[in-house]
Structure formats: structure tokens, C-alpha cells
Motif scaffolding. Structure first.
Motif, PDB file in Angstrom:
ATOM      1  N   LEU A  15      -1.231 -17.369   9.433  1.00 55.41           N
ATOM      2  CA  LEU A  15       0.172 -16.970   9.341  1.00 55.41           C
ATOM      3  C   LEU A  15       0.445 -16.534   7.910  1.00 55.41           C
ATOM      4  CD1 LEU A  15       3.005 -16.732  10.613  1.00 55.41           C
ATOM      5  CD2 LEU A  15       3.389 -19.136  10.033  1.00 55.41           C
ATOM      6  N   PHE A  16       1.062 -15.381   7.741  1.00 56.68           N
ATOM      7  CA  PHE A  16       1.406 -14.923   6.398  1.00 56.68           C
ATOM      8  C   PHE A  16       2.506 -15.806   5.818  1.00 56.68           C
ATOM      9  CE2 PHE A  16       0.022 -10.478   7.831  1.00 56.68           C
ATOM     10  CZ  PHE A  16      -1.237 -10.655   7.296  1.00 56.68           C
ATOM     11  N   LEU A  17       2.209 -16.439   4.690  1.00 55.28           N
ATOM     12  CA  LEU A  17       3.160 -17.330   4.023  1.00 55.28           C
ATOM     13  C   LEU A  17       3.640 -16.770   2.687  1.00 55.28           C
ATOM     14  CD1 LEU A  17       1.425 -20.796   4.618  1.00 55.28           C
ATOM     15  CD2 LEU A  17       3.239 -19.731   5.966  1.00 55.28           C
ATOM     16  N   HIS A  18       2.919 -15.768   2.153  1.00 54.12           N
ATOM     17  CA  HIS A  18       3.273 -15.212   0.847  1.00 54.12           C
ATOM     18  C   HIS A  18       3.262 -13.682   0.889  1.00 54.12           C
ATOM     19  CE1 HIS A  18       2.127 -19.280  -0.327  1.00 54.12           C
ATOM     20  NE2 HIS A  18       2.728 -19.084  -1.481  1.00 54.12           N
ATOM     21  N   ASN A  19       4.202 -13.098   0.162  1.00 48.99           N
ATOM     22  CA  ASN A  19       4.194 -11.666  -0.122  1.00 48.99           C
ATOM     23  C   ASN A  19       3.609 -11.455  -1.514  1.00 48.99           C
ATOM     24  OD1 ASN A  19       5.675 -11.200   2.308  1.00 48.99           O
ATOM     25  ND2 ASN A  19       7.555 -11.743   1.225  1.00 48.99           N
ATOM     26  N   GLY A  20       3.056 -10.262  -1.739  1.00 48.80           N
ATOM     27  CA  GLY A  20       2.480  -9.984  -3.042  1.00 48.80           C
ATOM     28  C   GLY A  20       2.704  -8.550  -3.484  1.00 48.80           C
ATOM     29  N   LEU A  21       2.619  -8.346  -4.779  1.00 49.20           N
ATOM     30  CA  LEU A  21       2.754  -7.019  -5.382  1.00 49.20           C
ATOM     31  C   LEU A  21       1.873  -6.953  -6.619  1.00 49.20           C
ATOM     32  CD1 LEU A  21       5.936  -4.908  -5.994  1.00 49.20           C
ATOM     33  CD2 LEU A  21       4.485  -5.496  -7.950  1.00 49.20           C
ATOM     34  N   ILE A  22       1.206  -5.821  -6.817  1.00 49.32           N
ATOM     35  CA  ILE A  22       0.442  -5.572  -8.043  1.00 49.32           C
ATOM     36  C   ILE A  22       0.868  -4.230  -8.614  1.00 49.32           C
ATOM     37  CG2 ILE A  22      -1.857  -5.186  -9.032  1.00 49.32           C
ATOM     38  CD1 ILE A  22      -3.017  -6.945  -6.864  1.00 49.32           C
ATOM     39  N   LYS A  23       1.082  -4.217  -9.920  1.00 51.99           N
ATOM     40  CA  LYS A  23       1.379  -2.969 -10.621  1.00 51.99           C
ATOM     41  C   LYS A  23       0.723  -3.014 -11.990  1.00 51.99           C
ATOM     42  CE  LYS A  23       5.820  -4.708 -12.365  1.00 51.99           C
ATOM     43  NZ  LYS A  23       7.277  -4.476 -12.422  1.00 51.99           N
ATOM     44  N   LYS A  24       0.611  -1.845 -12.625  1.00 46.80           N
ATOM     45  CA  LYS A  24       0.045  -1.789 -13.959  1.00 46.80           C
ATOM     46  C   LYS A  24       0.988  -2.466 -14.955  1.00 46.80           C
ATOM     47  CE  LYS A  24      -4.021   0.311 -13.947  1.00 46.80           C
ATOM     48  NZ  LYS A  24      -4.272   1.586 -14.588  1.00 46.80           N
ATOM     49  N   LYS A  25       0.420  -3.035 -15.994  1.00 49.75           N
ATOM     50  CA  LYS A  25       1.217  -3.773 -16.979  1.00 49.75           C
ATOM     51  C   LYS A  25       2.111  -2.838 -17.770  1.00 49.75           C
ATOM     52  CE  LYS A  25       0.670  -7.603 -20.232  1.00 49.75           C
ATOM     53  NZ  LYS A  25      -0.308  -8.483 -20.918  1.00 49.75           N
ATOM     54  N   ARG A  26       1.594  -1.644 -18.082  1.00 52.44           N
ATOM     55  CA  ARG A  26       2.403  -0.657 -18.800  1.00 52.44           C
ATOM     56  C   ARG A  26       3.351   0.014 -17.829  1.00 52.44           C
ATOM     57  NH1 ARG A  26      -1.516   3.208 -22.059  1.00 52.44           N
ATOM     58  NH2 ARG A  26       0.513   4.212 -22.429  1.00 52.44           N
ATOM     59  N   ASN A  27       4.624   0.100 -18.200  1.00 54.86           N
ATOM     60  CA  ASN A  27       5.645   0.670 -17.326  1.00 54.86           C
ATOM     61  C   ASN A  27       5.303   2.090 -16.910  1.00 54.86           C
ATOM     62  OD1 ASN A  27       7.248  -1.604 -17.292  1.00 54.86           O
ATOM     63  ND2 ASN A  27       8.441  -0.977 -19.076  1.00 54.86           N
ATOM     64  N   ASN A  28       5.526   2.370 -15.621  1.00 57.32           N
ATOM     65  CA  ASN A  28       5.372   3.719 -15.058  1.00 57.32           C
ATOM     66  C   ASN A  28       3.938   4.240 -15.083  1.00 57.32           C
ATOM     67  OD1 ASN A  28       8.211   3.856 -14.679  1.00 57.32           O
ATOM     68  ND2 ASN A  28       8.447   4.471 -16.833  1.00 57.32           N
ATOM     69  N   GLN A  29       2.959   3.374 -15.345  1.00 55.64           N
ATOM     70  CA  GLN A  29       1.572   3.809 -15.330  1.00 55.64           C
ATOM     71  C   GLN A  29       1.050   3.767 -13.894  1.00 55.64           C
ATOM     72  OE1 GLN A  29      -1.074   1.567 -17.816  1.00 55.64           O
ATOM     73  NE2 GLN A  29      -2.645   3.161 -17.847  1.00 55.64           N
ATOM     74  N   LEU A  30       0.433   4.872 -13.459  1.00 53.28           N
ATOM     75  CA  LEU A  30      -0.051   4.977 -12.092  1.00 53.28           C
ATOM     76  C   LEU A  30      -1.475   4.432 -11.979  1.00 53.28           C
ATOM     77  CD1 LEU A  30       1.291   8.540 -11.206  1.00 53.28           C
ATOM     78  CD2 LEU A  30       2.333   6.318 -10.675  1.00 53.28           C
ATOM     79  N   MET A  31      -1.901   4.188 -10.731  1.00 56.29           N
ATOM     80  CA  MET A  31      -3.242   3.667 -10.482  1.00 56.29           C
ATOM     81  C   MET A  31      -3.725   4.196  -9.139  1.00 56.29           C
ATOM     82  SD  MET A  31      -2.126  -0.277  -9.712  1.00 56.29           S
ATOM     83  CE  MET A  31      -0.761  -0.641  -8.597  1.00 56.29           C
ATOM     84  N   THR A  32      -5.010   4.019  -8.879  1.00 57.60           N
ATOM     85  CA  THR A  32      -5.597   4.440  -7.618  1.00 57.60           C
ATOM     86  C   THR A  32      -6.146   3.224  -6.874  1.00 57.60           C
ATOM     87  OG1 THR A  32      -7.812   4.769  -8.537  1.00 57.60           O
ATOM     88  CG2 THR A  32      -6.285   6.648  -8.654  1.00 57.60           C
ATOM     89  N   HIS A  33      -6.557   3.465  -5.656  1.00 59.65           N
ATOM     90  CA  HIS A  33      -7.176   2.412  -4.853  1.00 59.65           C
ATOM     91  C   HIS A  33      -8.410   1.861  -5.556  1.00 59.65           C
ATOM     92  CE1 HIS A  33      -9.652   0.745  -1.555  1.00 59.65           C
ATOM     93  NE2 HIS A  33      -8.505   0.455  -0.983  1.00 59.65           N
TER      94      HIS A  33
END
Length: 450
Positions: A189-207
Motif C-alpha cells: 500500500l502506498f503510504l508516502h508521496n515523493g518528489l525529487i528536483k535539482k538543488k539549483r533552482n530551475n535546473q532541468l534534469m533527465t531520466h
């Protein structure tokens, strides 16, 4: 009591990217038209259907489809075909094992042999959402949610940062009731939601940028949890727009009650410190394999549904891995030649010396102490090695010796070995907070008091 301004500054809770309200609820990940072929040389056939994640007895992706009446596929075509190859929204073909088919009704059911990916894998994103099943509780930072009755706030967010990324973990709304349902029914059962982003604001990333970070997070959470869990169902986004979906489920176990060294009120700052140390070791390729195997084997030694004997073998193997990596490779405490000639129980004693705990059997382990009085064991490390060696290097006398031990005594040896592992890994990770002691109670790790 929060002021109005303080309440306004509280972050809004993460969105729930995958709905799941009860344990083992099937999750539809695709519905619509697609093409398939029966083998590499076959032409494409048109069909409509759906893909579902099902959880029991193991996690798998099931196909239910009906191919179009214009497609001339005979009984023998389906009978002879063990697999079909699906083609959905990209040029990728997914191999699907056929479990049921009917040429009369034009039906095919099957199970995908690999996890599907939807969207452009090379596209840039600004964040990724994910879900985590079966992860235990923590006391986090405050977030607010807008519910039917107005706004509410809970201490349910954990923010973990390293050099490149910010990772947010958040307990789902009604976490306590969801957890109780999971305990009663088992499974996933899913108990947690998650999010990952780059530490520098507005910096993009790939898979591709995310792969190592996600794997590191999976093993970190598995150590914290005491049982293997992972980030699942990744959704790459730019703003509110979904760019791709990755339905991987690499390493997670169904729910069982298991011990965790982490108290439920563990402080966010201590988890952040632990995460920083974990990432620092992980980012060296040679050292990440140490964490991979140490956590994996520790989780296996901590699985209550596995036999006591198997758990003890895994626990001693983990302790010897810690000894070799930590004391010999990293700290060069003794030479490799001397290390190879050292008895296993002395290897464990050296690990305990670095942690700052006694070799003696703790008073709580009455079964082991009784055997020590009978001169079966010398101390804690010896009790672990004695039982393990009797199982692995078996002969009639050794097997007789270990089978004559009361079952609870062998169980105590597993608990003792796992306690050693937990403290050793916490010491390696420079953890200086409180931990849940195997023998009961919450206390500071022993090296803080020395």
C-alpha cells in the motif's frame, strides 16, 4: 499555536500521483489501442486493452486485450506463440508472456516480462514524482492540506538534500489508518508521496540523471525501514505537465512486521545527517557496492518470515563484509594477510571495538547467557560464529550441538547479530542521534557518551 503568517508560510502537501486507497488495489497504467506481433517476423496486429499492476502473490503487470475482428489470427497461431510483443506509444516492443487466449473471442491475456516506459525518455524535466509503499512512520516538518472541511496541517514531510538534489518524502493523508489497514491485510500500500528536483533552482534534469539518485534513495530507505522498499512509478514533469512515466518496481518487499533501529520520533536533522553520509559513500563507485550488499543482506537477516538459521548466516556474512570494507579496506587497521588469517569471531570483536560496545552477551539474552554458563559460548561474537559454523560446516557432532540448543537461543543470536550490524552501520554513517535498541528502549548511540 501558529500565527496566521506562520501558517501561510507552511508548504502545501505534495500531490498524490498514484491513487491507492486499500492494500493490493490493482492499478491501471494503460488503456487504449496498441499493436502487437506474435514473433519478430510477424506483421503488426491492432488491438485494444489495458495493463494493470497487480500485487499478489508477486508484483507483476497483467495484460487484458481484444484484437480487432479484421486480424486473421488462428487458433494454432496463438497456441504455438508463447509470447506476443506489444507496441504502444513508442517504437519499443515489450515482451509479454501469454497466460490465456481465445481465437474465437479474439482475447489475449498475459504478463509483461519488463516494466513499460511511456513518453520521451530523453526529455528534460524539472521534477519527478514517485510513490513509496510500506515505509514506516517518521516525525517530519509541517505541511498543510486543503480538505473538504478546510485547511489542516500535519508533521509529515522529510526533506533530504545532497550536492545535486532535493528529495521530499511525505506521509500520505490518513497515514495512520492506511498503516493499520496494511498491518491487518498485508501486501502493498502506498503510504508516502515523493518528489525529487535539482538543488539549483530551475535546473532541468533527465531520466538518466535520476538513476543513481533513485537507487541510492532506495537503499537508504530500506536501511531506515528495516525492510526493502523503493521509489515506484516515477512521473517526470515540467510544471504541471507530465512528460514521461516509468513504472519500475526494482526492489521492494511485501509488508511484514519487522524491526527498525529508527524510533518513530527520530529528528529530521539526524535523518538528514545520515542521508548526507550515505550519499557521500554511495558516490564512490567502489563503495556504493558495499552499501548495496550491506543493506540488502541486513534486510534479509531482519525478515521474520525467513528461518532463524538463514537469517543468522546472512547476519554473520554482513558483519564480515563490514569488517572487510570498514576496518581493512578503508581504515587499514591490520594488513590484508593478517586479516585473512583472523578467526571470524575476532573479526566481529574488532568491529565491536570500533563501535565501543562490550563483547559480553547483554543480560537481556538469557538463553545465550545460560549456554555461556554451560561453557558452550565464550561471549557474544563467539555465540554467533559457533551457531553459524555448526550450520554451514556441518558434521554430525556440530549439527547435534546446534540442534540441541533451544530454538529461542538461536533466535537470540540473530537479534544480537542484527544489533551489531545496526550499530556498525550507524557508526560508519556518523550517526549521533537516538536509536531503538533491539533489547528494548530508545537511547543515544554508544559512541556519543564516550
Amino acid at each position: 499555536m501558529l500565527t496566521q503568517k506562520e501558517f501561510e508560510n507552511i508548504p502545501i502537501a505534495l500531490e498524490e500521483s498514484t491513487a491507492m486507497s486499500v492494500p493490493n488495489e490493482p492499478i491501471e497504467i494503460f488503456e487504449g489501442a496498441f499493436n502487437f506481433k506474435l514473433d519478430e517476423t510477424d506483421r503488426l496486429h491492432a488491438a485494444n486493452g489495458r495493463l494493470e499492476i497487480v500485487w499478489q502473490p508477486t508484483i507483476r503487470i497483467k495484460l487484458f486485450c481484444e484484437y480487432e475482428s479484421s486480424e486473421s489470427i488462428g487458433f494454432h497461431d496463438l497456441f504455438l506463440a508463447e509470447y506476443i510483443f506489444l507496441k504502444m506509444d513508442s517504437e519499443i516492443f515489450y515482451k509479454c508472456f501469454i497466460t490465456k487466449s481465445s481465437s474465437n473471442k479474439r482475447l489475449i491475456q498475459g504478463e509483461l516480462m519488463e516494466t513499460p516506459f511511456f513518453g520521451n525518455i530523453d526529455a528534460n524535466i524539472d521534477h519527478v514524482l514517485f510513490d513509496v509503499p510500506n515505509l514506516r512512520k517518521f516525525h517530519g516538518d509541517i505541511v498543510k492540506r486543503e480538505l473538504d472541511g478546510g485547511l489542516s496541517s500535519t508533521s509529515s514531510r522529510l526533506v533530504l538534500t545532497n550536492k545535486k538534489f532535493i528529495t521530499i518524502l511525505e506521509m500520505r493523508h490518513s497515514f495512520d489508518s492506511l498503516s493499520e489497514t496494511l498491518r491487518n491485510e498485508g501486501g502493498y500500500l502506498f503510504l508516502h508521496n515523493g518528489l525529487i528536483k535539482k538543488k539549483r533552482n530551475n535546473q532541468l534534469m533527465t531520466h538518466e540523471d535520476l538513476k543513481n539518485q533513485i537507487q541510492c534513495l532506495d537503499f537508504f530507505l530500506s536501511f531506515f525501514n528495516g525492510r526493502a522498499v523503493c521509489a515506484m512509478f516515477l512521473k517526470g514533469k515540467v510544471g504541471h505537465q507530465k512528460v514521461w512515466e516509468d513504472y519500475q518496481y526494482l526492489n521492494t518487499e511485501n509488508y511484514r512486521s519487522s524491526f527498525s533501529w529508527a524510533p518513530t520520533n527520530i529528528k529530521s536533522k539526524h535523518l538528514q545527517s545520515l542521508w548526507s553520509s550515505f550519499c557521500k559513500i554511495w558516490n564512490y563507485r567502489e563503495d556504493s557496492s558495499f552499501l548495496t550488499f550491506a543493506v540488502k543482506w541486513y534486510n534479509e537477516a531482519n525478515m521474520n518470515e525467513v528461518s532463524t538459521d538463514t537469517r543468522l548466516i546472512m547476519a554473520q556474512t554482513t558483519l564480515e563484509l563490514i569488517y572487510n570494507w570498514w576496518l581493512i579496506e578503508k581504515n587499514q587497521l591490520i594488513t590484508i594477510n593478517d586479516a585473512n588469517n583472523l578467526a571470524a569471531e575476532n573479526k566481529i570483536r574488532l568491529v565491536l571495538a570500533q563501535i565501543g560496545i562490550s563483547y559480553e552477551i547483554p543480560v537481556e539474552f538469557t538463553g545465550l547467557i545460560l549456554q555461556k554458563k554451560k561453557q558452550v559460548f565464550k561471549d557474544g561474537p563467539n555465540s554467533i560464529v559457533y551457531i553459524r559454523n555448526s550450520l554451514v560446516h556441518s558434521n554430525t557432532n556440530k549439527i547435534k550441538g546446534v540442534t540441541n540448543l533451544p530454538p529461542e537461543t538461536r533466535g537470540e543470536a540473530v537479534i544480537l547479530a542484527n544489533w551489531y550490524i545496526e550499530l556498525a552501520l550507524l557508526k560508519i554513517l556518523d550517526y549521533n542521534g537516538k536509536y531503538q535498541k533491539r533489547m528494548g528502549g530508545v537511547e543515544l548511540v554508544p559512541w556519543v557518551n564516550t
